[in-house]
Design a protein around this motif. Sequence first.
Motif, PDB file in Angstrom:
ATOM      1  N   GLU A 250      12.917  -7.023  -8.239  1.00 31.07           N
ATOM      2  CA  GLU A 250      13.132  -6.032  -9.301  1.00 31.07           C
ATOM      3  C   GLU A 250      12.251  -4.800  -9.136  1.00 31.07           C
ATOM      4  OE1 GLU A 250      14.162  -4.017 -12.872  1.00 31.07           O
ATOM      5  OE2 GLU A 250      15.172  -5.225 -11.347  1.00 31.07           O
ATOM      6  N   ILE A 251      11.134  -4.925  -8.458  1.00 28.86           N
ATOM      7  CA  ILE A 251      10.243  -3.793  -8.253  1.00 28.86           C
ATOM      8  C   ILE A 251      10.304  -3.370  -6.788  1.00 28.86           C
ATOM      9  CG2 ILE A 251       7.872  -2.946  -8.362  1.00 28.86           C
ATOM     10  CD1 ILE A 251       7.349  -5.057 -10.541  1.00 28.86           C
ATOM     11  N   ILE A 252      10.548  -2.083  -6.556  1.00 32.60           N
ATOM     12  CA  ILE A 252      10.598  -1.537  -5.202  1.00 32.60           C
ATOM     13  C   ILE A 252       9.437  -0.560  -5.036  1.00 32.60           C
ATOM     14  CG2 ILE A 252      11.911  -0.089  -3.602  1.00 32.60           C
ATOM     15  CD1 ILE A 252      14.469  -1.193  -4.812  1.00 32.60           C
ATOM     16  N   VAL A 253       8.677  -0.734  -3.971  1.00 30.24           N
ATOM     17  CA  VAL A 253       7.568   0.167  -3.659  1.00 30.24           C
ATOM     18  C   VAL A 253       7.857   0.805  -2.302  1.00 30.24           C
ATOM     19  CG1 VAL A 253       5.091   0.407  -3.262  1.00 30.24           C
ATOM     20  CG2 VAL A 253       5.931  -1.252  -4.946  1.00 30.24           C
ATOM     21  N   PHE A 254       8.074   2.120  -2.314  1.00 26.05           N
ATOM     22  CA  PHE A 254       8.298   2.849  -1.064  1.00 26.05           C
ATOM     23  C   PHE A 254       6.951   3.340  -0.527  1.00 26.05           C
ATOM     24  CE2 PHE A 254      12.671   3.444  -2.780  1.00 26.05           C
ATOM     25  CZ  PHE A 254      13.370   2.951  -1.682  1.00 26.05           C
ATOM     26  N   VAL A 255       6.594   2.840   0.633  1.00 26.35           N
ATOM     27  CA  VAL A 255       5.354   3.238   1.297  1.00 26.35           C
ATOM     28  C   VAL A 255       5.741   4.000   2.556  1.00 26.35           C
ATOM     29  CG1 VAL A 255       3.208   2.431   2.372  1.00 26.35           C
ATOM     30  CG2 VAL A 255       4.163   1.194   0.399  1.00 26.35           C
ATOM     31  N   ASP A 256       5.379   5.280   2.623  1.00 26.16           N
ATOM     32  CA  ASP A 256       5.703   6.060   3.813  1.00 26.16           C
ATOM     33  C   ASP A 256       4.887   5.565   5.007  1.00 26.16           C
ATOM     34  OD1 ASP A 256       7.411   7.561   2.280  1.00 26.16           O
ATOM     35  OD2 ASP A 256       6.043   9.257   2.052  1.00 26.16           O
ATOM     36  N   ASP A 257       5.331   5.937   6.202  1.00 29.28           N
ATOM     37  CA  ASP A 257       4.652   5.453   7.408  1.00 29.28           C
ATOM     38  C   ASP A 257       3.328   6.164   7.673  1.00 29.28           C
ATOM     39  OD1 ASP A 257       5.519   7.915   8.346  1.00 29.28           O
ATOM     40  OD2 ASP A 257       7.019   7.092   9.718  1.00 29.28           O
ATOM     41  N   ASP A 258       2.887   6.985   6.700  1.00 29.73           N
ATOM     42  CA  ASP A 258       1.565   7.605   6.768  1.00 29.73           C
ATOM     43  C   ASP A 258       0.797   7.427   5.457  1.00 29.73           C
ATOM     44  OD1 ASP A 258       3.043   9.312   5.180  1.00 29.73           O
ATOM     45  OD2 ASP A 258       2.923  11.025   6.534  1.00 29.73           O
ATOM     46  N   ASN A 259       1.176   6.405   4.692  1.00 32.24           N
ATOM     47  CA  ASN A 259       0.529   6.100   3.409  1.00 32.24           C
ATOM     48  C   ASN A 259      -0.321   4.838   3.520  1.00 32.24           C
ATOM     49  OD1 ASN A 259       3.347   6.970   1.199  1.00 32.24           O
ATOM     50  ND2 ASN A 259       1.988   8.265   2.389  1.00 32.24           N
ATOM     51  N   VAL A 260      -1.618   4.983   3.450  1.00 34.45           N
ATOM     52  CA  VAL A 260      -2.531   3.842   3.482  1.00 34.45           C
ATOM     53  C   VAL A 260      -2.866   3.488   2.038  1.00 34.45           C
ATOM     54  CG1 VAL A 260      -4.754   2.977   4.299  1.00 34.45           C
ATOM     55  CG2 VAL A 260      -3.463   4.623   5.697  1.00 34.45           C
ATOM     56  N   ILE A 261      -2.256   2.428   1.522  1.00 30.84           N
ATOM     57  CA  ILE A 261      -2.429   2.100   0.109  1.00 30.84           C
ATOM     58  C   ILE A 261      -3.689   1.260  -0.109  1.00 30.84           C
ATOM     59  CG2 ILE A 261       0.036   2.269  -0.362  1.00 30.84           C
ATOM     60  CD1 ILE A 261       0.193  -0.761  -0.402  1.00 30.84           C
ATOM     61  N   GLU A 262      -4.329   1.465  -1.278  1.00 30.60           N
ATOM     62  CA  GLU A 262      -5.519   0.691  -1.593  1.00 30.60           C
ATOM     63  C   GLU A 262      -5.155  -0.768  -1.837  1.00 30.60           C
ATOM     64  OE1 GLU A 262      -8.167   2.276  -4.503  1.00 30.60           O
ATOM     65  OE2 GLU A 262      -8.717   3.966  -3.210  1.00 30.60           O
ATOM     66  N   GLU A 263      -6.152  -1.639  -1.722  1.00 30.29           N
ATOM     67  CA  GLU A 263      -5.886  -3.076  -1.696  1.00 30.29           C
ATOM     68  C   GLU A 263      -5.277  -3.615  -2.985  1.00 30.29           C
ATOM     69  OE1 GLU A 263     -10.480  -4.420  -2.813  1.00 30.29           O
ATOM     70  OE2 GLU A 263      -9.621  -4.930  -0.860  1.00 30.29           O
ATOM     71  N   ASN A 264      -5.465  -2.929  -4.103  1.00 31.31           N
ATOM     72  CA  ASN A 264      -4.915  -3.391  -5.385  1.00 31.31           C
ATOM     73  C   ASN A 264      -3.606  -2.695  -5.755  1.00 31.31           C
ATOM     74  OD1 ASN A 264      -6.935  -5.283  -6.025  1.00 31.31           O
ATOM     75  ND2 ASN A 264      -8.287  -3.665  -6.774  1.00 31.31           N
ATOM     76  N   TYR A 265      -3.025  -1.940  -4.831  1.00 30.13           N
ATOM     77  CA  TYR A 265      -1.841  -1.141  -5.161  1.00 30.13           C
ATOM     78  C   TYR A 265      -0.698  -2.021  -5.687  1.00 30.13           C
ATOM     79  CZ  TYR A 265       0.952   3.140  -4.850  1.00 30.13           C
ATOM     80  OH  TYR A 265       1.691   4.261  -5.154  1.00 30.13           O
TER      81      TYR A 265
END
Length: 314
Positions: free
Chosen positions: A85-100
């Motif tokens: 139900e939840i979609i998270v789009f992470v670009d190929d240059d997005n370094v997300i924090e560990e709690n994202y």
Amino acid sequence: MKNLISVIICTHNPRRDYLDRVLNSLKSQTLSKEEWEFLLIDNASERVLSKEIDITWHPKARHIREENLGLTAARIRAFRESVNEIIVFVDDDNVIEENYLKNTAEILQLNPYIGAIGGKSIAEFETEPEYWFHELGISLGCRDLGEEIKVCSWTQKDIENKKYPDFAPIGAGLVLRKTAFATYFQRIQNNIDGLSLGRTGKKLTSGEDNDIVMTLLESGWSIGYFPQLKLTHLIPKNRLTKEYLAGIKRAINRSWVQVLDMHGIRPWKKISRWTLLPRKLKAFFIYQAWKNEASYILWQGACGIFEGQANLFL
């Protein structure tokens, strides 16, 4: 445990050192891997990514090849393939924090009326930008709007007098509730103008994210900015050149006119195509485009607005 989230990377010919950092940030997420799936959408890359990129570290990971080039095509494929139900789009240059991902799940569980959210996207430049870069008003998908949570919805009065929220989610780290994203999907799949908004290969067209946001707002969903969602946006040196910035400024402005008009917002009047050249020439002197890089880039942005106005329907 319940599978909550589908994490999607849509990529075309990715820079491998950047993508490796993105993948490492996914490996480090505090949310258990049992609670999210991972889809890597290879959008017609020259080299088949499934042969080169190991994602077996995730128990629910899949390589998916989408031959129809373009970000919109890749996202539509992601919508069809994702199961959560939840979609998270992470670009190929997005370094997300560990709690994202953990924060994402908590925010949407507490706010069932919100259809899309975003947060902080902090630039990490490969090379320091030129002194004139900050005069341009080009975010390159980076922003920090402070520590205050911001939420917006459109009432009937708002729909009649629409104003795009300045804190609306952007593409970097974009989070969507799939039932909300479905309203965009249903509208876009047979909409030629909407399908043309997303990036396609080296073409710098944009506006897809704005289109998604306005579609959700018109459908009764809220959108929000949540500062606890943080990522580092890796900006390579080739995105800081005069040529690239001029191209992106022009494309963004042209697409902005188009996407606003698609949603009944027209702050600019329609102009005749034959007036394009004289308008651009006049703007060339107004902006003194020959003077320096910033002036040239801002002139290109004005040209984009003119082109958008010329493309408007009567």
